[in-house]
Structures are given as structure tokens and as C-alpha cells.
Design an enzyme around this catalytic site. Structure first.
Site, mmCIF file in Angstrom:
data_model
loop_
_atom_site.group_PDB
_atom_site.id
_atom_site.type_symbol
_atom_site.label_atom_id
_atom_site.label_comp_id
_atom_site.label_asym_id
_atom_site.label_seq_id
_atom_site.Cartn_x
_atom_site.Cartn_y
_atom_site.Cartn_z
ATOM 1 N N CYS A 12 0.852 -1.185 0.000
ATOM 2 C CA CYS A 12 0.000 0.000 0.000
ATOM 3 C C CYS A 12 0.892 1.241 0.000
ATOM 4 O O CYS A 12 2.116 1.150 0.136
ATOM 5 C CB CYS A 12 -0.902 -0.002 1.234
ATOM 6 S SG CYS A 12 0.023 0.088 2.794
ATOM 7 N N HIS A 36 4.849 -5.349 8.927
ATOM 8 C CA HIS A 36 4.646 -6.734 9.362
ATOM 9 C C HIS A 36 4.950 -7.707 8.228
ATOM 10 O O HIS A 36 4.056 -8.347 7.667
ATOM 11 C CB HIS A 36 3.214 -6.922 9.884
ATOM 12 C CG HIS A 36 3.046 -6.506 11.306
ATOM 13 N ND1 HIS A 36 1.862 -6.065 11.840
ATOM 14 C CD2 HIS A 36 3.947 -6.461 12.332
ATOM 15 C CE1 HIS A 36 2.037 -5.773 13.121
ATOM 16 N NE2 HIS A 36 3.290 -6.000 13.433
ATOM 17 N N CYS A 92 2.323 5.710 8.813
ATOM 18 C CA CYS A 92 1.434 5.874 7.664
ATOM 19 C C CYS A 92 0.475 7.036 7.923
ATOM 20 O O CYS A 92 -0.101 7.131 9.009
ATOM 21 C CB CYS A 92 0.641 4.589 7.436
ATOM 22 S SG CYS A 92 -0.615 4.740 6.150
ATOM 23 N N HIS A 120 -2.698 -4.578 19.104
ATOM 24 C CA HIS A 120 -2.011 -4.187 17.869
ATOM 25 C C HIS A 120 -1.292 -2.858 18.091
ATOM 26 O O HIS A 120 -1.841 -1.940 18.700
ATOM 27 C CB HIS A 120 -3.021 -4.058 16.727
ATOM 28 C CG HIS A 120 -2.391 -3.967 15.378
ATOM 29 N ND1 HIS A 120 -1.810 -2.808 14.906
ATOM 30 C CD2 HIS A 120 -2.233 -4.893 14.394
ATOM 31 C CE1 HIS A 120 -1.330 -3.029 13.687
ATOM 32 N NE2 HIS A 120 -1.569 -4.284 13.358
ATOM 33 N N GLU A 122 -0.702 -0.346 16.206
ATOM 34 C CA GLU A 122 -1.430 0.821 15.688
ATOM 35 C C GLU A 122 -2.468 1.304 16.697
ATOM 36 O O GLU A 122 -2.578 2.502 16.975
ATOM 37 C CB GLU A 122 -2.122 0.471 14.369
ATOM 38 C CG GLU A 122 -2.977 1.608 13.824
ATOM 39 C CD GLU A 122 -3.919 1.166 12.712
ATOM 40 O OE1 GLU A 122 -5.038 1.699 12.650
ATOM 41 O OE2 GLU A 122 -3.537 0.294 11.901
ATOM 42 N N THR A 158 -7.196 0.849 11.001
ATOM 43 C CA THR A 158 -7.237 1.115 9.556
ATOM 44 C C THR A 158 -7.502 -0.113 8.697
ATOM 45 O O THR A 158 -7.913 0.012 7.545
ATOM 46 C CB THR A 158 -5.910 1.751 9.089
ATOM 47 O OG1 THR A 158 -4.825 0.884 9.462
ATOM 48 C CG2 THR A 158 -5.701 3.124 9.700
ATOM 49 N N SER A 214 0.427 -9.951 10.425
ATOM 50 C CA SER A 214 -0.146 -8.773 9.766
ATOM 51 C C SER A 214 -1.667 -8.801 9.852
ATOM 52 O O SER A 214 -2.312 -9.730 9.359
ATOM 53 C CB SER A 214 0.295 -8.737 8.296
ATOM 54 O OG SER A 214 -0.542 -7.893 7.532
#
Length: 277
Positions: A12, A36, A92, A120, A122, A158, A214
Site C-alpha cells: 500500500c 509486518h 502511515c 495491535h 497501531e 485502519t 499482519s
């Protein structure tokens, strides 16, 4: 046997940006894995001397630190800035967005519901920007016994599925007076999930390539498995088995957002070498 790639798959925008940054910076340490994908992390270490540290406390004589794509907590960022080290932020932009929303909504007096996995990195980072109260949930059932305030803001990890996010949102709308909803699901996630759904519906075997740690890759695999029973999640071509493809007519392939093209091409080449008619 036909081998078909999903219409959207693989690296991405955020991952491409982070990899390019790491290659340009060189001789640096990342706080947690940059992405990941173990194979790509190994390539960066071998070719560009970009090593991975588990946390800020592991920093010693490093001169350059790269913040991973998933971001780090607000507290860790403040701690990092106190050190005599050059900082490069590879978070990101799609992850920075919910961090900023949480910080702003907290200032305005909203408590925050985060749809995601609390373990996680994030989500840990996003949660750290909430100065009121944060509720991290994976299912609306987790909200049923919580005394909710009058003002709630909602964000998502996300890589989550939009339909599951909407279940949380619909529940909250019925339970509290004011709900501010922010769509923080990455556009690449939408596209990759739609593409694998379409491909898995017409395939009799599916291979999803990506890191088993991931989140977005695991989501792709779950979608594939729902539509195609013979679906497999692998990290490298070494895990492929010829018997998976015997008597199959259509093999679909997709890959997580942290999976580089060079790994995907090795997977395709090995499947082709099985010479399944």
C-alpha cells in the site's frame, strides 16, 4: 490451471513510503518492526543496515531512529524526542489521522470508542492520544455493559472490515445522545478486500501471501476462506505444497499490504513449476 492475481493486492501507499524512506536513510533502527513482513525486514537489515529494536529502551548508540508504519504511543514519542538521536517518522498518514482525531475529540470532551485489536501497535498508538476515556472493542457486545457518556467519538483500526465497523456505530447511535463517526479505514484496505472477495468467489484454491502477524493479511485470508474452502496463508514460497493444487482449475492469489512484489513473484513461479494442467 489458471493462476490469477487479485485486481488490488500487495504494497500500500504507506508501506511503499516507509520502505523508500528506510532505504534512503540507511544505518538506522526502527522502533518495532517497520512493517509486518519478516522477509522484507530481513532484506532491509541485510542491504541497508536498518535493524529492528523492540522498544525505545533498547536504543544504545544509534544515531537515527525510524518510527514504524503503525506509529508509536504519544508517550514513547515524547521519550524519543528527549534522546540525542535523529528521528524519521514513517507512520502511515492513514494511521496519523485517527491519532489526530482522538487528540482533538478528547479536547472537545468526547470519550472515544476505538474499533480494533487492543494488542495491535497501531491501536496502542491511537489510544495513547485519548486524554478522556478510551474503549477498545472488537465487537458491539463488549459495549453492552459499559455506562456510555452523552458524547462519543468513534474511529477504527485502519485494516478492519467496514461492515463490522458499522455494527459498532449503529449500536452506539441507539445508546447515546451524540456520536461523532470518523471513517479511518484505509482506502487500500477497501480495495484489497473487495478484490479478494471477487477473486475467491470464482477460484477453487486461494493463496494469500503475507506476514502471519499482519492484521490486514489475516483479514484477506478470512475473506478468502469464507468464499473458497481451500484457502492458504503463507509468508514465502517455501510453504507451498503441490497437493494443494491437484485437480484445481482456478488459483487465485492475493497479498497483504506489507508484502513486496519480489515475494509474490516467487510464489507465482513456484506454483507454475508444479505444472498443474
Amino acid at each position: 490451471m489458471i493462476i490469477e492475481l487479485a485486481k488490488n493486492y500487495g504494497f500500500c501507499f504507506g508501506v511503499k513510503r516507509a520502505i523508500k524512506k528506510a532505504e534512503q536513510i540507511k544505518d538506522a533502527a526502527t522502533i518495532g518492526p517497520l512493517i509486518h513482513n519478516n522477509e522484507e525486514i530481513s532484506r532491509l537489515q541485510k542491504n541497508f543496515n536498518v535493524k529492528t529494536l523492540e522498544n525505545i529502551q533498547a536504543l544504545s548508540n544509534e544515531k537515527k531512529a525510524i518510527i514504524r508504519t503503525h506509529g508509536i504511543t504519544k508517550q514513547d514519542l515524547e521519550e524519543l524526542r528527549k534522546k540525542d538521536i535523529e528521528i524519521f517518522d514513517a507512520t502511515c498518514p492513514f494511521v496519523t489521522k485517527p491519532q489526530q482525531i482522538c487528540e482533538q475529540m478528547s479536547k472537545e470532551g468526547y470519550e472515544v470508542v476505538i474499533f480494533g485489536d487492543e494488542n495491535h501497535p497501531e491501536v496502542k498508538g491511537v489510544k495513547s492520544y485519548v486524554s478522556t476515556k478510551a474503549y477498545v472493542v472488537l465487537d458491539k457486545k463488549e459495549l453492552q455493559n459499559i455506562k456510555l457518556p452523552n458524547k462519543i467519538a468513534v474511529v477504527s483500526q485502519t485494516t478492519k472490515k467496514p461492515e463490522h465497523f458499522m455494527e459498532i456505530v449503529n449500536f452506539l447511535i441507539l445508546k447515546t445522545k451524540e456520536v461523532r463517526v470518523f471513517n479511518t479505514i484505509c482506502d487500500a484496505t477497501f480495495k484489497n478486500q473487495d478484490a479478494i472477495k471477487e477473486l475467491s468467489l470464482k477460484s477453487d484454491v486461494m493463496v494469500v501471501v503475507g506476514g502471519k502477524n499482519s492484521a490486514n493479511t489475516k483479514q484477506l485470508f478470512l475473506i478468502a476462506k469464507t468464499n473458497c474452502e481451500d484457502s492458504y496463508l503463507i509468508e514465502t514460497e517455501e510453504e507451498l505444497k503441490k497437493e494443494w493444487f491437484l485437480d484445481k482449475k482456478h488459483c487465485g492469489i492475493s497479498a497483504g499490504a506489507s508484502t513486496p512484489d519480489w515475494i509474490i513473484q516467487k510464489v507465482i513461479a513456484k506454483i507454475e513449476n508444479f505444472k498443474i494442467n
